[in-house]
Design an enzyme around this catalytic site. Structure first.
Site, PDB file in Angstrom:
ATOM      1  CG  HIS A  54      -1.993  -1.052   1.320  1.00 31.64           C
ATOM      2  ND1 HIS A  54      -3.017  -1.249   2.043  1.00 31.64           N
ATOM      3  CD2 HIS A  54      -2.443  -2.010   0.115  1.00 31.64           C
ATOM      4  CE1 HIS A  54      -3.822  -2.070   1.737  1.00 31.64           C
ATOM      5  NE2 HIS A  54      -3.473  -2.511   0.586  1.00 31.64           N
ATOM      6  CD  GLU A  56      -1.561   3.818   3.864  1.00 31.76           C
ATOM      7  OE1 GLU A  56      -2.757   3.774   4.058  1.00 31.76           O
ATOM      8  OE2 GLU A  56      -1.398   3.149   2.645  1.00 31.76           O
ATOM      9  CB  CYS A  79      -6.205  -0.937   5.465  1.00 27.36           C
ATOM     10  SG  CYS A  79      -4.284  -1.436   5.294  1.00 27.36           S
ATOM     11  CB  ALA A 158     -21.959  13.427 -29.193  1.00 19.19           C
ATOM     12  CD1 TRP A 174     -17.275  12.823 -38.961  1.00 19.33           C
ATOM     13  CD2 TRP A 174     -17.419  11.585 -36.768  1.00 19.33           C
ATOM     14  NE1 TRP A 174     -16.337  11.583 -38.783  1.00 19.33           N
ATOM     15  CE2 TRP A 174     -16.628  11.025 -37.734  1.00 19.33           C
ATOM     16  CE3 TRP A 174     -17.893  11.461 -35.483  1.00 19.33           C
ATOM     17  CZ2 TRP A 174     -16.072   9.645 -37.194  1.00 19.33           C
ATOM     18  CZ3 TRP A 174     -17.606  10.032 -35.101  1.00 19.33           C
ATOM     19  CH2 TRP A 174     -16.432   9.255 -35.893  1.00 19.33           C
ATOM     20  NE  ARG A 188     -14.893   5.349 -28.082  1.00 20.89           N
ATOM     21  CZ  ARG A 188     -15.032   4.985 -29.194  1.00 20.89           C
ATOM     22  NH1 ARG A 188     -14.035   4.384 -29.691  1.00 20.89           N
ATOM     23  NH2 ARG A 188     -16.094   5.362 -29.510  1.00 20.89           N
ATOM     24  CB  THR A 200     -25.031   2.349 -31.247  1.00 23.32           C
ATOM     25  OG1 THR A 200     -26.016   3.002 -30.697  1.00 23.32           O
ATOM     26  CG2 THR A 200     -24.006   3.066 -31.809  1.00 23.32           C
ATOM     27  N   GLY A 285     -27.189   4.115 -28.260  1.00 23.71           N
ATOM     28  CA  GLY A 285     -28.337   5.013 -28.694  1.00 23.71           C
ATOM     29  C   GLY A 285     -29.320   5.135 -27.971  1.00 23.71           C
TER      30      GLY A 285
END
Length: 351
Positions: A54, A56, A79, A158, A174, A188, A200, A285
């Site tokens: 971890h 730390e 933790c 979009a 577009w 992405r 789509t 879509g």
């Protein structure tokens, strides 16, 4: 001291991001050992990979014994239990820290406030809540995973100014400009998986990959309960990317395609989490968008607007029946970006 703590905490956030997703399903965590008297950083560390040390522990090891009466800055509560690694709280106590500055308490019930309590019981001063909102944003995926055992779901849209994703003849390329489309590629690359639906995919035959240098394409999740998409479509290309098909066929289609029968969205997302899918970007879509919103399965929206008006055409969502204004699906924590003549509105779904 609040100002320096905030500055150091932001450095913890930056350190944490260096893991670049290798930490999943663990949270993003960075840590700093700080000398308040000399006003200098002694060492830093971050959680590099699931199953490894971890943050730390990394920071303490890098301090090479120079931790007594020092301050530890960390963006998540240390933790207090044994998992794949020993409890960080025990090592902090053993290392002789006088103070621990924490951005947020852990949402995991096994840890929540137990790490803080253990430190306080050892007479270590704990400062909790420094840049808490930013810390929660950093670990939004981890928080959703722990609390619901489901992936974090972001819906990307979009549209034109009047909310259309396609013309009346189903033409959509577009709507937005090149800079907006580049931002979509970046989005992405930041999600583990990308989900789309048959409508789509049949209309656009997209690859659903990342076209950025040195960036890995996300796992493809294909929602096709009625088995409409031919296997020669781009989403099924044999390119080494993991593919998960949601359909109702009992016949295995291909060795490299994992198949899930669809029963409900609740069961689907729980199953995907069991399959180690922790974050999903949805690019679909009207049909899938609407179903996910209606079933309260969306956590965040990124909505790109272009300065165009179609009038007629396809809305990004439909068949969501809202009678009163106060019943609307609302966004909060709004952020707005501009990409030349395009705008992006980002927000979390208000639960």
């Amino acid at each position: 001291m609040t100002k320096i703590y905030k500055k150091l905490m932001r450095k913890c956030f930056a350190l944490a991001k260096r893991s670049n997703g290798k930490n999943m399903p663990n949270p993003y965590v960075g840590a700093i050992v700080y000398d308040e008297e000399k006003k200098e950083i002694i060492s830093v560390g971050y959680h590099k990979e699931y199953g490894k040390s971890h943050a730390e522990v990394e920071a303490i090891n890098n301090a090479k014994g120079n931790t007594k009466n020092k301050t530890l800055i960390v963006n998540l509560e240390p933790c207090s239990h044994w998992g794949k690694t020993p409890p960080c709280a025990d090592l902090i106590i053993k290392s002789g820290f006088k103070k621990v500055v924490v951005a947020m308490a852990d949402v995991n019930p096994i840890v929540r406030y137990n790490g803080v309590k253990k430190l306080k019981d050892a007479s270590i001063e704990v400062v909790l809540g420094v840049l808490e909102d930013e810390a929660k944003e950093l670990n939004k995926v981890f928080i959703k995973n722990i609390l619901t055992k489901k992936p974090y779901v972001m819906l990307k849209i979009a549209t034109t100014l009047d909310g259309k994703i396609a013309t009346i003849k189903n033409k959509s390329k577009w709507i937005t400009n090149e800079k907006s489309r580049l931002e979509v590629q970046k989005l992405r690359s930041s999600y583990q998986a990308i989900m789309s639906a048959s409508g789509t995919i049949l209309a656009d035959n997209p690859r659903l990959n990342v076209r950025l240098k040195n960036k890995k394409s996300p796992i493809r999740i294909i929602f096709d309960p009625n088995n409409k998409i031919p296997l020669d479509y781009n989403v099924f290309q044999n390119d080494g990317v993991r593919k998960i098909l949601i359909n109702n066929s009992k016949i295995p289609l291909r060795e490299d395609i994992e198949q899930i029968n669809f029963t409900s969205f609740d069961e689907l997302f729980k199953k995907l989490y069991e399959m180690k899918i922790y974050s999903i970007m949805v690019e679909a879509g009207q049909g899938l968008n609407s179903l996910l919103l209606k079933n309260n399965e969306v956590d965040e929206i990124n909505h790109f607007f272009a300065p165009k008006i179609f009038g007629s055409g396809m809305n990004f969502a439909d068949n969501i029946l809202i009678d009163e204004v106060n019943e609307a699906i609302e966004l909060e924590n709004i952020k707005i970006k501009r990409f030349d003549d395009n705008f992006l509105i980002n927000g979390r779904i208000k639960k």
